[in-house]
Design a protein around this motif. Sequence first.
Motif, short mmCIF file in Angstrom:
data_model
loop_
_atom_site.label_atom_id
_atom_site.label_comp_id
_atom_site.label_asym_id
_atom_site.label_seq_id
_atom_site.Cartn_x
_atom_site.Cartn_y
_atom_site.Cartn_z
N LEU A 194 0.83 -1.21 0.00
CA LEU A 194 0.00 0.00 0.00
C LEU A 194 0.86 1.26 0.00
CD1 LEU A 194 -2.91 -0.94 2.45
CD2 LEU A 194 -2.96 -0.81 -0.04
N ALA A 195 1.97 1.24 0.75
CA ALA A 195 2.87 2.40 0.76
C ALA A 195 3.46 2.63 -0.63
CB ALA A 195 3.98 2.18 1.78
N THR A 196 3.76 1.53 -1.33
CA THR A 196 4.29 1.65 -2.69
C THR A 196 3.27 2.26 -3.63
OG1 THR A 196 5.77 -0.24 -2.40
CG2 THR A 196 5.17 0.34 -4.65
N GLU A 197 2.03 1.79 -3.56
CA GLU A 197 0.98 2.34 -4.42
C GLU A 197 0.74 3.82 -4.12
OE1 GLU A 197 -0.37 1.22 -6.96
OE2 GLU A 197 -0.24 -0.96 -6.92
N LEU A 198 0.75 4.18 -2.84
CA LEU A 198 0.52 5.57 -2.47
C LEU A 198 1.67 6.48 -2.88
CD1 LEU A 198 -1.05 5.09 1.08
CD2 LEU A 198 -2.22 5.72 -1.04
N VAL A 239 -7.22 5.05 2.52
CA VAL A 239 -8.60 5.04 3.02
C VAL A 239 -9.50 4.73 1.83
CG1 VAL A 239 -10.46 6.34 4.11
CG2 VAL A 239 -8.07 6.74 4.80
N PRO A 240 -10.29 3.64 1.88
CA PRO A 240 -11.15 3.29 0.74
C PRO A 240 -12.04 4.46 0.32
CG PRO A 240 -11.14 1.51 2.34
CD PRO A 240 -10.42 2.67 2.99
N PHE A 241 -12.14 4.66 -0.99
CA PHE A 241 -12.99 5.67 -1.64
C PHE A 241 -12.45 7.09 -1.50
CE2 PHE A 241 -15.85 2.19 -0.42
CZ PHE A 241 -16.35 1.83 -1.68
N GLU A 242 -11.42 7.30 -0.67
CA GLU A 242 -10.90 8.65 -0.47
C GLU A 242 -10.25 9.20 -1.74
OE1 GLU A 242 -8.39 10.83 3.02
OE2 GLU A 242 -7.42 9.11 2.05
N GLY A 243 -9.62 8.31 -2.54
CA GLY A 243 -8.89 8.76 -3.72
C GLY A 243 -9.75 9.53 -4.69
N TRP A 244 -10.97 9.05 -4.94
CA TRP A 244 -11.85 9.72 -5.90
C TRP A 244 -12.31 11.07 -5.37
CZ3 TRP A 244 -13.44 8.40 -10.85
CH2 TRP A 244 -12.94 7.18 -11.34
N ILE A 245 -12.55 11.15 -4.07
CA ILE A 245 -12.95 12.44 -3.49
C ILE A 245 -11.81 13.43 -3.61
CG2 ILE A 245 -13.66 13.59 -1.36
CD1 ILE A 245 -14.99 10.94 -0.54
N GLN A 246 -10.60 12.99 -3.26
CA GLN A 246 -9.44 13.88 -3.37
C GLN A 246 -9.23 14.31 -4.82
OE1 GLN A 246 -6.51 11.24 -1.69
NE2 GLN A 246 -6.52 12.31 0.29
N ALA A 247 -9.36 13.36 -5.73
CA ALA A 247 -9.10 13.65 -7.14
C ALA A 247 -10.15 14.61 -7.70
CB ALA A 247 -9.07 12.37 -7.95
N PHE A 253 -8.81 3.38 -6.28
CA PHE A 253 -8.03 4.10 -7.28
C PHE A 253 -8.10 5.61 -7.07
CE2 PHE A 253 -7.48 5.66 -11.77
CZ PHE A 253 -6.14 5.35 -11.84
N PHE A 254 -7.05 6.28 -7.49
CA PHE A 254 -7.00 7.73 -7.55
C PHE A 254 -7.00 8.12 -9.02
CE2 PHE A 254 -4.95 11.81 -7.97
CZ PHE A 254 -5.44 12.54 -6.89
N PRO A 255 -8.09 8.65 -9.55
CA PRO A 255 -8.18 8.89 -11.00
C PRO A 255 -7.21 9.96 -11.48
CG PRO A 255 -10.07 9.82 -9.84
CD PRO A 255 -9.31 9.01 -8.85
N GLN A 256 -6.46 9.59 -12.51
CA GLN A 256 -5.50 10.50 -13.15
C GLN A 256 -5.30 10.05 -14.58
OE1 GLN A 256 -2.90 8.37 -13.45
NE2 GLN A 256 -2.99 7.10 -11.63
N SER A 257 -4.14 10.23 -15.15
CA SER A 257 -3.97 9.96 -16.59
C SER A 257 -4.14 8.50 -16.95
CB SER A 257 -2.59 10.44 -17.04
OG SER A 257 -1.56 9.76 -16.33
N SER A 258 -3.97 7.59 -15.99
CA SER A 258 -4.12 6.16 -16.27
C SER A 258 -5.57 5.68 -16.16
CB SER A 258 -3.25 5.34 -15.32
OG SER A 258 -1.89 5.63 -15.49
#
Length: 405
Positions: free
Chosen positions: A262-266, A281-289, A347-352
């Motif tokens: 998880l640290a590597t992915e983050l 934190v589950p679902f946090e990535g999309w809110i942040q993004a 997931f954290f949505p970005q170019s990928s």
Amino acid sequence: MAHVALSVARRWARTPLALRIAVVYLAARLITTVFFIVAASLSTPFSRFGADAGLIDFVLGWDAQWYWLVAENGYPSKLPLTDSGQVAENAWAFMPVFAYAAKAIGFVFGAWGLGAFVVSFVAGYLACLALHRLLRNRVGASAALWAVVFFAAGPLAAMFQVGYAETLFLLLLFLALDATVRRQYAWLSVLIPVMAFTRPGILAFALFLGLHGLVRWFRRREDPLAGREIVHIVALGALATATGFAWQVIAGIVTGDPGAYLATELAWRRHWIVGGVDGFVPFEGWIQASQFWFGNWGLPSSAGPIVLVLLVVAVGVALLFSRRVRAIGVDLRLWSASYVLYLLAVFFPQSSTFRLLLPLSPLWGAVAVPRSRWWRLGVLALCLVGQWLWIFPMYALGNTFWQVP
């Protein structure tokens, strides 16, 4: 003229399916190659690939470098750290099946890059065959073939020709979905572990199996559910869940850090979040993004989560009520919902983001349902335009963290 066209159409219809799909696939690959050649000619000294970029540079570009590193050096027993003491990007984010399959094939051809290309290219063709088999009994043979056309020539078609694990995973996924739909559960005991160590996503398949089992239970009067099938579904769901977390456990054991994966992915997410990321934190990535992108576009960042919720509701309504989507069958809709929920959770949505939507490719069957020739040709044209709009910024211009395929 009409007679000639009719004769050609009849000969095409009598051509073996595997050959027709091969023609479609090779034609699509030729178009992608032309796009790559043009992108290489437009590459500048400011691009990641330089002014003298070539096709092999694209095959080995971006994440392919990480898979090559895995094949050559394996995984680090000690996590690399940044100057600030945080875990840096490292090979644990990339699973081993594709890397070592490419190494084995590359041994024959004399180079890992050629092995990676062959694995992606061949797996892509086999995935086209598997997708047609998955869809033909639901949308018909003609629509299934058009779905293959859209899949092979789609906006992310570059993945069929570069050193990424996507096409190998898609092949395994389509086979697993087909085995589930046909109630051939025994095959899943082989496919699930291989999928789990090819790329992330097997936890979505575990959720799908759970939903599949529930639907079969509630429909057991019209669709009899034998006791051995219940055992299969439960056991396979457990297998998918266990293998879904297995890589995290392996990374923790090898590095001595239970949170290594998880640290590597983050580590990649820190490029996008001001102040860094404290933990997963589950679902946090999309809110942040959503807040990040709205702020970046000059819009109120507080509106991002609201638009995200509306988008999720729209996707849910489409999966539940759209006549075209319903045509692909309950199981493929359940898979689509499961995978969307999985992406929202992790997931954290970005170019990928667009690349990570590839496992939703069975939805091409819904797009292909309308029998209008102009509709299908229009969709194909949009696919090709989208393909170029993906390749040009990611390969000809790509030089920053928001231009990663």
